[in-house]
Design an enzyme around this catalytic site. Sequence first.
Site, PDB file in Angstrom:
ATOM      1  N   HIS A 197       0.842  -1.195   0.000  1.00 38.31           N
ATOM      2  CA  HIS A 197       0.000   0.000   0.000  1.00 38.31           C
ATOM      3  C   HIS A 197       0.877   1.244   0.000  1.00 38.31           C
ATOM      4  CE1 HIS A 197      -3.254  -2.621   1.980  1.00 38.31           C
ATOM      5  NE2 HIS A 197      -3.806  -2.186   0.865  1.00 38.31           N
ATOM      6  N   CYS A 242      -1.436   0.659   9.679  1.00 36.86           N
ATOM      7  CA  CYS A 242      -2.304  -0.379   9.112  1.00 36.86           C
ATOM      8  C   CYS A 242      -3.314  -0.903  10.129  1.00 36.86           C
ATOM      9  CB  CYS A 242      -1.464  -1.557   8.618  1.00 36.86           C
ATOM     10  SG  CYS A 242      -0.483  -1.208   7.154  1.00 36.86           S
TER      11      CYS A 242
END
Length: 284
Positions: free
Chosen positions: A182, A276
């Site tokens: 990501h 995260c």
Amino acid sequence: MVKIIQNQSQIHCQSEYGTLKKVVLCEPQYMEIREVINDVQKKYINDNIDRSLAISQHQIFEQTLRNEGVEVIKLRPSKDHPEQVFTRDIGFTLGNRLFISEMANPIRKGEEKVLAHWMNEHDISYKKLSTHPIEGGDVIVDGNRVFIGISHRTCMKAIQALQSELPDFEILPIPFKPNYLHLDCVFNILSSKDALIYPDALDPQIVDRLSSMYHLIEVSESEQFSMGTNVLSIGHNRVFSLPINRDVNHQLRQHGYQVLEVEFSEIIKSGGSFRCCSMPIVRH
């Protein structure tokens, strides 16, 4: 699907560094590397996850958040969702709107239903993004600017659809090398002035553009692998970071940040760290 509510003050997030008031976590009760879905997991597939250690590290993270004045909301873990600890990916707050993601990888599909169920129970409004894949780890907000990574988990069509939902925001698509999961694994905003970056993952022209917006603090290859960019800012220059990332932490302190070092070694085996594992829904 859109759920309507009268009181929009329950959700607000205008940056990655405003004072964190309310955040969504999920304990890693069923965490495991069931199938390899990123490069970090490749290294740890044989060791896999020591769940009791992961839970204890996560509980210290949760308690430290509470000690710093953050209200913690906990989703119910499900044995069907081994990656559920990474709550950031399943939703994101932009301004006064909360979006629930469309998960790209089959092993993560269904996590968004757990979040939606909690939202429904608490009468919090949300917009479910269900046409094209987009995950919150690729979404980074700073005022009216939203940086969105183009990755295996977030596609350009999803970014375009989000832009139509947010006419008052400037959406900036950021492509990066596909071996990184990501955008928040290679770029993360610390304040209105500073950002962490792993420049090797990005085109030099994009790095130049970002350097015109922020003072970029570079992360080394080894500390990128140990999630050096994936810190969590909670406001007033307080930043959660891993003890192992000594150079990152030194640079943060040099720039005036208070580094909250919490051991997260077991969690990061699955490819994510503090950012995260946290989904902010209220920042001031």
